[in-house]
Design an enzyme around this catalytic site. Structure first.
Site, PDB file in Angstrom:
ATOM      1  N   GLU A  57      84.969 -53.243 -26.128  1.00  0.00           N
ATOM      2  CA  GLU A  57      85.694 -54.237 -26.911  1.00  0.00           C
ATOM      3  C   GLU A  57      86.845 -53.520 -27.603  1.00  0.00           C
ATOM      4  O   GLU A  57      86.618 -52.610 -28.410  1.00  0.00           O
ATOM      5  CB  GLU A  57      84.775 -54.884 -27.951  1.00  0.00           C
ATOM      6  CG  GLU A  57      85.503 -55.954 -28.779  1.00  0.00           C
ATOM      7  CD  GLU A  57      84.664 -56.491 -29.924  1.00  0.00           C
ATOM      8  OE1 GLU A  57      84.794 -57.695 -30.231  1.00  0.00           O
ATOM      9  OE2 GLU A  57      83.894 -55.708 -30.522  1.00  0.00           O
ATOM     10  N   SER A 238      80.504 -51.223 -35.541  1.00  0.00           N
ATOM     11  CA  SER A 238      81.450 -52.291 -35.864  1.00  0.00           C
ATOM     12  C   SER A 238      80.770 -53.470 -36.543  1.00  0.00           C
ATOM     13  O   SER A 238      81.434 -54.439 -36.917  1.00  0.00           O
ATOM     14  CB  SER A 238      82.155 -52.771 -34.583  1.00  0.00           C
ATOM     15  OG  SER A 238      81.224 -53.275 -33.649  1.00  0.00           O
ATOM     16  N   GLN A 242      73.878 -52.056 -36.032  1.00  0.00           N
ATOM     17  CA  GLN A 242      74.174 -51.828 -34.622  1.00  0.00           C
ATOM     18  C   GLN A 242      73.580 -50.496 -34.159  1.00  0.00           C
ATOM     19  O   GLN A 242      73.856 -49.455 -34.750  1.00  0.00           O
ATOM     20  CB  GLN A 242      75.693 -51.811 -34.430  1.00  0.00           C
ATOM     21  CG  GLN A 242      76.160 -52.091 -33.030  1.00  0.00           C
ATOM     22  CD  GLN A 242      77.685 -52.178 -32.983  1.00  0.00           C
ATOM     23  OE1 GLN A 242      78.376 -51.177 -32.896  1.00  0.00           O
ATOM     24  NE2 GLN A 242      78.202 -53.394 -33.068  1.00  0.00           N
ATOM     25  N   SER A 276      58.030 -43.499 -34.488  1.00  0.00           N
ATOM     26  CA  SER A 276      57.175 -44.192 -33.523  1.00  0.00           C
ATOM     27  C   SER A 276      57.935 -44.676 -32.288  1.00  0.00           C
ATOM     28  O   SER A 276      57.429 -44.558 -31.171  1.00  0.00           O
ATOM     29  CB  SER A 276      56.462 -45.367 -34.191  1.00  0.00           C
ATOM     30  OG  SER A 276      55.504 -44.900 -35.118  1.00  0.00           O
ATOM     31  N   LYS A 321      49.045 -52.733 -43.913  1.00  0.00           N
ATOM     32  CA  LYS A 321      47.775 -52.384 -43.264  1.00  0.00           C
ATOM     33  C   LYS A 321      46.616 -53.267 -43.718  1.00  0.00           C
ATOM     34  O   LYS A 321      45.713 -53.557 -42.921  1.00  0.00           O
ATOM     35  CB  LYS A 321      47.461 -50.908 -43.488  1.00  0.00           C
ATOM     36  CG  LYS A 321      48.442 -49.988 -42.770  1.00  0.00           C
ATOM     37  CD  LYS A 321      48.075 -48.529 -42.915  1.00  0.00           C
ATOM     38  CE  LYS A 321      49.091 -47.655 -42.171  1.00  0.00           C
ATOM     39  NZ  LYS A 321      48.733 -46.226 -42.199  1.00  0.00           N
ATOM     40  N   ASP A 358      43.990 -44.446 -37.845  1.00  0.00           N
ATOM     41  CA  ASP A 358      44.435 -43.482 -38.850  1.00  0.00           C
ATOM     42  C   ASP A 358      43.342 -42.481 -39.209  1.00  0.00           C
ATOM     43  O   ASP A 358      43.577 -41.273 -39.282  1.00  0.00           O
ATOM     44  CB  ASP A 358      44.851 -44.205 -40.138  1.00  0.00           C
ATOM     45  CG  ASP A 358      46.283 -44.727 -40.092  1.00  0.00           C
ATOM     46  OD1 ASP A 358      47.089 -44.182 -39.318  1.00  0.00           O
ATOM     47  OD2 ASP A 358      46.589 -45.668 -40.835  1.00  0.00           O
ATOM     48  N   ALA A 390      45.722 -45.743 -52.723  1.00  0.00           N
ATOM     49  CA  ALA A 390      44.611 -46.647 -52.405  1.00  0.00           C
ATOM     50  C   ALA A 390      45.046 -47.765 -51.464  1.00  0.00           C
ATOM     51  O   ALA A 390      44.413 -48.811 -51.405  1.00  0.00           O
ATOM     52  CB  ALA A 390      44.044 -47.237 -53.691  1.00  0.00           C
ATOM     53  N   ALA A 393      46.347 -46.455 -45.699  1.00  0.00           N
ATOM     54  CA  ALA A 393      46.118 -45.078 -45.288  1.00  0.00           C
ATOM     55  C   ALA A 393      45.101 -44.395 -46.192  1.00  0.00           C
ATOM     56  O   ALA A 393      44.257 -43.618 -45.738  1.00  0.00           O
ATOM     57  CB  ALA A 393      47.436 -44.301 -45.278  1.00  0.00           C
ATOM     58  N   TYR A 481      55.317 -37.241 -42.647  1.00  0.00           N
ATOM     59  CA  TYR A 481      55.750 -36.312 -41.597  1.00  0.00           C
ATOM     60  C   TYR A 481      57.264 -36.241 -41.469  1.00  0.00           C
ATOM     61  O   TYR A 481      57.787 -35.514 -40.623  1.00  0.00           O
ATOM     62  CB  TYR A 481      55.120 -36.684 -40.247  1.00  0.00           C
ATOM     63  CG  TYR A 481      55.583 -38.012 -39.698  1.00  0.00           C
ATOM     64  CD1 TYR A 481      56.661 -38.101 -38.825  1.00  0.00           C
ATOM     65  CD2 TYR A 481      54.957 -39.191 -40.079  1.00  0.00           C
ATOM     66  CE1 TYR A 481      57.091 -39.325 -38.330  1.00  0.00           C
ATOM     67  CE2 TYR A 481      55.376 -40.412 -39.591  1.00  0.00           C
ATOM     68  CZ  TYR A 481      56.444 -40.468 -38.715  1.00  0.00           C
ATOM     69  OH  TYR A 481      56.875 -41.682 -38.234  1.00  0.00           O
TER      70      TYR A 481
END
Length: 538
Positions: A57, A238, A242, A276, A321, A358, A390, A393, A481
């Site tokens: 574009e 743009s 994106q 992930s 979770k 987990d 708490a 996880a 991590y």
């Protein structure tokens, strides 16, 4: 809104687009050239070809050195560069009133677009609200140029009725291709935009801007979109949200998607930090699966699940979770005992089954760390374990520690009531303590397990427990991590503690998820390497 339609525009609209289907590989990946000089634009055209775009574009409104009194030389040079790299061009001259950069007279702007068509531009992008002026004189736009009528909403995503009516009006008004870009206030807006091409008889570009709109860009080929946009780099977008061309091509394998492609994703808030997608997409590609895994920024889990009933499975992270277990149609017994789920898998009947991967991944990593220099079969047995957090996880870590024989589990949380509730749910062996006591070292143990996001990018300078409080622990584990070495782990090492990064937990829980999603063995080492590679600066 009724628009004047020229004869030439009507004839062009009848001619079907050769790429207006959702067949595998049919999607066009477009990069917007947003350099402010012609020389810079030519460079970006070359980069677009190198990165794998198949349309560019040309955003004329970004150019500072375009001669509006004689745009012929500029247009010829840019279109010539596109021809040299075999890249079809969309010529766009976006005005300020539609979110662009140009603030000059309308007749001049529209004349430049028409001239681009005369010079052979394959596409020109004209704002829907300017269509009646653009088509005011018949025969000025060659039939060889496809006219994209576009509309941008930088505030919201309108109702389905408004969107569908707008697409119909665009085709009535002379569009060969209808383009609508809205702002996703909620991820459910992405679902509505993805559905839009399937409701039209003509080719549609339907995109939702912002991070919650990312699925509308990544999954455009699966849902029959005509085109999607990818930036040359994160700094050259743009529009908000994106992705890059490289990510679309390599990470999400856009060219391999079809209507049959299965969709998995990571559900969380925040979610942009997650590795992930890198890990799971690498594993899916290695397994030869017709599937893609996408990031999903979700505010409320139930409305999201209702909006995407065809998706095949989800990884679930903070803060969903607990809700994942509540929203599931059935649950694995371990997930029920923990009271939280990090995995949802679509069942043959359409329902979702909840799992928790987990706890085993994290506890295995902790046990491996404790075995350093020892041969204990049950290294957590008899240990006093302190769990920070708490949430979902934290529940998994506390459950796992008790399951593996810990002498006691102390749970702390910034909101004491949540720690009390978790300790009560765990029963014998669990106790709630004040977060301030753990953070300062007044309450300690043998093993410290951080389940919170404290210290995660972009707040790497934070830590849940002071350095002075770490000296009494044998081992410190951090579920974070990103980064691999958090402040908590660095200070624990300085205190002589064994440290365990969240990477082992992350890869381990994802490997179990992959097997639940696909029924195939997980390529664990490939997944680990894909995660590490994704954390390197590009």
């Amino acid at each position: 809104m009724s628009l004047v339609v020229s004869a030439s525009a009507t004839e062009a609209a009848v001619e079907p687009s050769p790429l207006a289907t959702s067949e595998r590989g049919s999607i066009l990946v477009c990069t917007s050239v947003i350099a402010d000089t012609v020389d810079g634009a030519v460079t970006e055209i070359r980069e677009a070809a190198e990165f794998g775009a198949n349309v560019v574009e040309l955003r004329l409104d970004f150019l500072k050195d375009i001669d509006l009194l004689d745009p012929k030389a500029t247009l010829k040079r840019l279109l010539g560069a596109c021809d040299a790299y075999k890249l079809p061009a969309i010529v766009t001259f976006r005005p300020e009133w539609e979110g662009g950069q140009f603030n000059g007279p309308e007749p001049l702007r529209l004349a430049v677009l028409k001239y681009a068509a005369v010079l052979g531009a394959p596409y020109v992008d004209v704002e829907y609200l300017a269509a009646n002026f653009f088509f005011a004189s018949e025969g000025e736009v060659p039939l060889s140029t496809k006219v994209i009528l576009s509309h941008h909403d930088y505030d919201e995503t309108p109702s389905d009725e408004i969107l569908e009516a707008l697409v119909k009006e665009m085709f009535k008004g002379g569009a060969d291709i209808a383009k609508i870009a809205t702002t996703a206030q909620r991820i459910e807006d992405s679902a509505r935009m993805l559905a839009l091409p399937g409701k039209s008889s003509g080719p549609v570009i339907a995109l939702a801007m912002g991070e919650k709109g990312l699925p509308s860009r990544i999954l455009a080929p699966k849902f029959g979109g005509y085109l999607t946009f990818g930036a040359l780099s994160d700094s050259k977008t743009s529009a908000p949200g994106q992705p890059t061309v490289t990510d679309l091509r390599k990470l999400y394998r856009l060219q391999d998607q079809s209507a049959a492609t299965q969709v998995y994703g990571i559900v969380g808030n925040p979610v942009s930090h997650s590795r992930s997608p890198a890990l799971h997409n690498a594993a899916l590609a290695a397994a030869g699966m017709d599937a893609v895994y996408v990031p999903l920024l979700v505010d409320e889990l139930r409305p999201f699940l209702d909006a995407f009933p065809s998706f095949s499975g989800f990884s679930v992270t903070i803060p969903h979770k607990l809700a994942a277990l509540e929203c599931a149609d059935e649950a694995d017994p371990v997930a029920e005992r923990i009271g939280a789920a990090n995995t949802l898998v679509r069942q043959p009947g359409g329902g979702l089954k909840a799992y928790n991967t987990d706890w085993s991944a994290a506890i295995s990593a902790v046990e491996t760390g404790l075995r350093e220099g020892e041969s204990a079969e049950a290294p957590l047995k008899g240990q006093r374990v302190v769990v920070v957090g708490a949430g979902g996880a934290g529940r998994a870590l506390a459950f796992g520690a008790l399951e593996r024989g810990a002498a006691g589990v102390l749970v702390c949380n910034r909101t004491r009531e949540k720690a009390d509730a978790l300790a009560a749910a765990l029963g014998d062996g669990a106790e709630a303590v004040d977060y301030a006591d753990v953070a300062s070292g007044r309450t300690t143990g043998d093993v410290l397990l951080n389940s919170t996001s404290i210290g995660m990018h972009p707040v790497e300078g934070e830590t849940p427990v002071s350095a002075e409080a770490l000296g009494s622990y044998k081992l410190v584990f951090d579920a974070v991590y990103t980064p691999l070495q958090t402040r908590l782990l660095k200070e624990a090492q300085e205190q002589g503690c064994i440290t365990v990064s969240g990477l082992d937990m992350f890869v381990g829980q994802a490997a179990e998820q992959f097997e639940l999603f696909t029924g195939k063995p997980a390529p664990v080492e490939l997944m680990r390497q894909a995660t590490l590679d994704s954390m390197q600066p590009h």
